[in-house]
Design a protein around this motif. Structure first.
Motif, PDB file in Angstrom:
ATOM      1  N   LEU A   1      28.069  -5.585  19.345  1.00 23.07           N
ATOM      2  CA  LEU A   1      27.218  -5.332  20.492  1.00 23.07           C
ATOM      3  C   LEU A   1      27.713  -6.102  21.719  1.00 23.07           C
ATOM      4  O   LEU A   1      27.665  -5.591  22.846  1.00 23.07           O
ATOM      5  CB  LEU A   1      25.780  -5.722  20.152  1.00 23.07           C
ATOM      6  CG  LEU A   1      24.711  -5.350  21.169  1.00 23.07           C
ATOM      7  CD1 LEU A   1      24.666  -3.846  21.390  1.00 23.07           C
ATOM      8  CD2 LEU A   1      23.348  -5.844  20.710  1.00 23.07           C
ATOM      9  N   SER A   2      28.193  -7.308  21.505  1.00 17.91           N
ATOM     10  CA  SER A   2      28.672  -8.113  22.636  1.00 17.91           C
ATOM     11  C   SER A   2      29.872  -7.468  23.322  1.00 17.91           C
ATOM     12  O   SER A   2      30.101  -7.689  24.516  1.00 17.91           O
ATOM     13  CB  SER A   2      29.043  -9.520  22.162  1.00 17.91           C
ATOM     14  OG  SER A   2      30.040  -9.473  21.152  1.00 17.91           O
ATOM     15  N   ASP A   3      30.646  -6.647  22.585  1.00 18.62           N
ATOM     16  CA  ASP A   3      31.815  -6.000  23.183  1.00 18.62           C
ATOM     17  C   ASP A   3      31.421  -4.968  24.227  1.00 18.62           C
ATOM     18  O   ASP A   3      32.228  -4.623  25.098  1.00 18.62           O
ATOM     19  CB  ASP A   3      32.676  -5.339  22.105  1.00 18.62           C
ATOM     20  CG  ASP A   3      33.526  -6.342  21.341  1.00 18.62           C
ATOM     21  OD1 ASP A   3      33.654  -7.479  21.842  1.00 18.62           O
ATOM     22  OD2 ASP A   3      34.035  -6.010  20.262  1.00 18.62           O
ATOM     23  N   LEU A   4      30.201  -4.437  24.153  1.00 20.10           N
ATOM     24  CA  LEU A   4      29.770  -3.469  25.154  1.00 20.10           C
ATOM     25  C   LEU A   4      29.718  -4.109  26.529  1.00 20.10           C
ATOM     26  O   LEU A   4      29.871  -3.427  27.548  1.00 20.10           O
ATOM     27  CB  LEU A   4      28.383  -2.919  24.808  1.00 20.10           C
ATOM     28  CG  LEU A   4      28.201  -2.274  23.429  1.00 20.10           C
ATOM     29  CD1 LEU A   4      26.822  -1.640  23.343  1.00 20.10           C
ATOM     30  CD2 LEU A   4      29.274  -1.245  23.150  1.00 20.10           C
ATOM     31  N   TYR A   5      29.490  -5.429  26.546  1.00 16.50           N
ATOM     32  CA  TYR A   5      29.370  -6.135  27.809  1.00 16.50           C
ATOM     33  C   TYR A   5      30.673  -6.851  28.177  1.00 16.50           C
ATOM     34  O   TYR A   5      30.980  -6.989  29.363  1.00 16.50           O
ATOM     35  CB  TYR A   5      28.208  -7.122  27.733  1.00 16.50           C
ATOM     36  CG  TYR A   5      26.926  -6.445  27.295  1.00 16.50           C
ATOM     37  CD1 TYR A   5      26.139  -5.752  28.203  1.00 16.50           C
ATOM     38  CD2 TYR A   5      26.517  -6.455  25.961  1.00 16.50           C
ATOM     39  CE1 TYR A   5      24.973  -5.104  27.802  1.00 16.50           C
ATOM     40  CE2 TYR A   5      25.353  -5.805  25.557  1.00 16.50           C
ATOM     41  CZ  TYR A   5      24.590  -5.134  26.476  1.00 16.50           C
ATOM     42  OH  TYR A   5      23.457  -4.482  26.072  1.00 16.50           O
ATOM     43  N   LYS A   6      31.421  -7.282  27.171  1.00 15.05           N
ATOM     44  CA  LYS A   6      32.710  -7.926  27.448  1.00 15.05           C
ATOM     45  C   LYS A   6      33.769  -6.902  27.869  1.00 15.05           C
ATOM     46  O   LYS A   6      34.599  -7.183  28.731  1.00 15.05           O
ATOM     47  CB  LYS A   6      33.200  -8.677  26.200  1.00 15.05           C
ATOM     48  CG  LYS A   6      32.334  -9.837  25.767  1.00 15.05           C
ATOM     49  CD  LYS A   6      32.885 -10.448  24.480  1.00 15.05           C
ATOM     50  CE  LYS A   6      32.003 -11.555  23.943  1.00 15.05           C
ATOM     51  NZ  LYS A   6      32.498 -12.090  22.649  1.00 15.05           N
ATOM     52  N   ASN A   7      33.743  -5.738  27.231  1.00 15.39           N
ATOM     53  CA  ASN A   7      34.738  -4.697  27.500  1.00 15.39           C
ATOM     54  C   ASN A   7      34.013  -3.427  27.951  1.00 15.39           C
ATOM     55  O   ASN A   7      33.523  -2.659  27.117  1.00 15.39           O
ATOM     56  CB  ASN A   7      35.565  -4.404  26.243  1.00 15.39           C
ATOM     57  CG  ASN A   7      36.185  -5.659  25.660  1.00 15.39           C
ATOM     58  OD1 ASN A   7      36.786  -6.447  26.372  1.00 15.39           O
ATOM     59  ND2 ASN A   7      36.021  -5.847  24.360  1.00 15.39           N
TER      60      ASN A   7
ATOM     61  N   ALA B   1      20.291 -11.712  16.945  1.00 16.60           N
ATOM     62  CA  ALA B   1      21.212 -12.495  17.773  1.00 16.60           C
ATOM     63  C   ALA B   1      22.394 -11.636  18.204  1.00 16.60           C
ATOM     64  O   ALA B   1      23.036 -10.999  17.365  1.00 16.60           O
ATOM     65  CB  ALA B   1      21.712 -13.714  16.994  1.00 16.60           C
ATOM     66  N   PRO B   2      22.711 -11.586  19.497  1.00 20.67           N
ATOM     67  CA  PRO B   2      23.790 -10.710  19.962  1.00 20.67           C
ATOM     68  C   PRO B   2      25.157 -11.082  19.415  1.00 20.67           C
ATOM     69  O   PRO B   2      26.035 -10.227  19.313  1.00 20.67           O
ATOM     70  CB  PRO B   2      23.745 -10.875  21.493  1.00 20.67           C
ATOM     71  CG  PRO B   2      23.034 -12.175  21.726  1.00 20.67           C
ATOM     72  CD  PRO B   2      22.064 -12.319  20.598  1.00 20.67           C
ATOM     73  N   GLU B   3      25.351 -12.364  19.035  1.00 11.76           N
ATOM     74  CA  GLU B   3      26.660 -12.788  18.522  1.00 11.76           C
ATOM     75  C   GLU B   3      27.002 -12.129  17.196  1.00 11.76           C
ATOM     76  O   GLU B   3      28.186 -11.992  16.845  1.00 11.76           O
ATOM     77  CB  GLU B   3      26.717 -14.309  18.359  1.00 11.76           C
ATOM     78  CG  GLU B   3      26.592 -15.094  19.651  1.00 11.76           C
ATOM     79  CD  GLU B   3      25.149 -15.285  20.081  1.00 11.76           C
ATOM     80  OE1 GLU B   3      24.244 -14.830  19.343  1.00 11.76           O
ATOM     81  OE2 GLU B   3      24.934 -15.887  21.143  1.00 11.76           O
ATOM     82  N   ILE B   4      25.994 -11.731  16.416  1.00  9.35           N
ATOM     83  CA  ILE B   4      26.244 -11.146  15.096  1.00  9.35           C
ATOM     84  C   ILE B   4      25.677  -9.735  14.992  1.00  9.35           C
ATOM     85  O   ILE B   4      25.478  -9.223  13.891  1.00  9.35           O
ATOM     86  CB  ILE B   4      25.661 -12.034  13.981  1.00  9.35           C
ATOM     87  CG1 ILE B   4      24.151 -12.255  14.204  1.00  9.35           C
ATOM     88  CG2 ILE B   4      26.392 -13.358  13.886  1.00  9.35           C
ATOM     89  CD1 ILE B   4      23.459 -12.929  13.036  1.00  9.35           C
ATOM     90  N   ALA B   5      25.411  -9.114  16.131  1.00 17.22           N
ATOM     91  CA  ALA B   5      24.827  -7.775  16.126  1.00 17.22           C
ATOM     92  C   ALA B   5      25.935  -6.721  16.143  1.00 17.22           C
ATOM     93  O   ALA B   5      26.888  -6.809  16.920  1.00 17.22           O
ATOM     94  CB  ALA B   5      23.906  -7.589  17.326  1.00 17.22           C
TER      95      ALA B   5
END
Length: 379
Positions: free
Chosen positions: A224-230, A205-209
């Motif tokens: 992992l989600s920060d790569l797309y948010k920032n 799950a990307p939320e906890i990756a």
């Protein structure tokens, strides 16, 4: 036996049962009650600070893991798509403006030197030009260098340099990737997110990756989600980078009068007290005390000082945070209070539950004693 004697026997039985319950200590229950927890506070000569949660406390304790790539990784520019690196394979064509050239065969005006491997030190060998450093150059830069060297041997040489393969610069991807393996850094995969996509994305799950990049002796981790948010977290890759994708291992424990009691892992990057309770089905409406929701935590010195407003606290401190969901702002405080790794969330039972349990124990036992008395003819 007379009615008076019967009443006396009932009184004696009741006295015996009450004495028995008192002598056995507390009745079975899920844990300490609210009064007992407060009794263990520093103010009561205990070893923990008991603190009521309010907006000031939520602000002082709102600490999340400091994850993300440092400027050392973020400021590294992308590798040029045509940059030659150790391990690359090159193709060269050399044209000579003479009939009998140094490298050309009789009747030919050009010489093909195919599949020249750049060695681990970054050098190649070209006849009559010698050993040349190719790594960190573009094909155009290398072409000019070879031309200068050959110009001393043959008049007006013309050189073409092609980069045939880019396997010299690679990264390895392991863990929760779609397809683990070693991948070359090519034009489309020069950044971290692009390389992960080339490896089949991720299987968790990307939320906890979490994604960890190890470069030399330095390892750094980001969500992992920060790569797309920032976008600035989507760092450029370097030869030899090791990429590890894993699940967030943070967890907390919920005990007491809740829907269930369990150790749970974080399902999101940040987690509030309300969300933590929701993960176990909320409070048990039959027994829970909404004025006594506690969070037990070992707090670092800096945060403990901020929460307590004291500068004489040394080292890690035991803090017990109290949430009263019945207060006007209680739900807002619980929504804003951040749960951290290793926390224990405990919900006390309502006082009436203990009373009901005691009454049931007493009168249940009294009924048994009365029944036993009837059997021997006391009534």
């Amino acid at each position: 036996m007379s009615r008076q004697a019967s009443r006396r026997a009932r009184s004696i039985a009741l006295f015996l049962v009450v004495t028995m319950v008192a002598s056995c200590g507390t009745l079975p229950r899920s844990g300490p009650n609210k009064r007992e927890i407060f009794a263990g506070s520093v103010l009561q000569e205990g070893d923990a600070f008991v603190v009521s949660v309010n907006p000031r406390v939520t602000a002082a304790t709102a600490v999340v893991p400091a994850l993300g790539f440092s400027s050392v990784f973020r400021d590294a520019g992308e590798l040029g798509a045509d940059t030659i690196r150790p391990g690359d394979t090159l193709g060269l064509i050399i044209y000579e403006n003479v009939e009998d050239g140094l490298l050309t065969s009789t009747g030919a005006s050009a010489s093909l030197i195919d599949e020249v491997q750049v060695d681990s030190s970054g050098f190649i060998f070209i006849p009559y030009a010698g050993r040349l450093r190719a790594a960190d150059s573009t094909p155009e830069q290398l072409r000019r260098l070879i031309t200068r060297r050959l110009d001393e041997q043959t008049p007006d040489p013309q050189v073409v340099v092609r980069r045939l393969a880019g396997d010299g610069a690679t990264v390895s991807i392991v863990g929760g990737a779609g397809a683990q393996g070693v991948y070359p850094i090519e034009r489309p995969t020069r950044t971290l997110s692009a390389m992960i996509a080339a490896a089949g994305g991720f299987s968790i799950a990307p939320e906890i990756a979490l994604v960890t990049v190890t470069r030399g002796n330095r390892s750094e981790t980001a969500y992992l989600s920060d790569l797309y948010k920032n976008p600035h977290m989507d760092i450029a890759l370097r030869n030899g980078d090791r990429i590890f994708i894993e699940e967030d291992t943070r967890a907390f424990t919920v005990l007491g009068a809740t829907g269930t009691q369990n150790r749970l892992e974080f399902e999101t990057e940040t987690l509030s007290a309300i969300e933590a309770l929701a993960q176990v089905g909320g409070l048990n409406a039959n027994v829970a005390n909404p004025t006594g929701v506690f969070v037990f935590r070992n707090e670092p010195e800096e945060i403990a000082r901020a929460v307590m407003g004291r500068d004489d606290l040394i080292g890690t401190q035991r803090l017990v945070y109290v949430l009263d969901l019945t207060r006007p702002n209680g739900m807002f405080d619980a929504r804003d209070f951040v749960i951290r790794d290793g926390d224990t969330v405990y919900v006390t039972e309502a006082p009436i539950v203990g009373w009901n349990r005691s009454v049931a124990a007493i009168f249940g036992s009294l009924g048994q004693v009365t029944a036993a008395g009837s059997a021997v003819g006391i009534n």
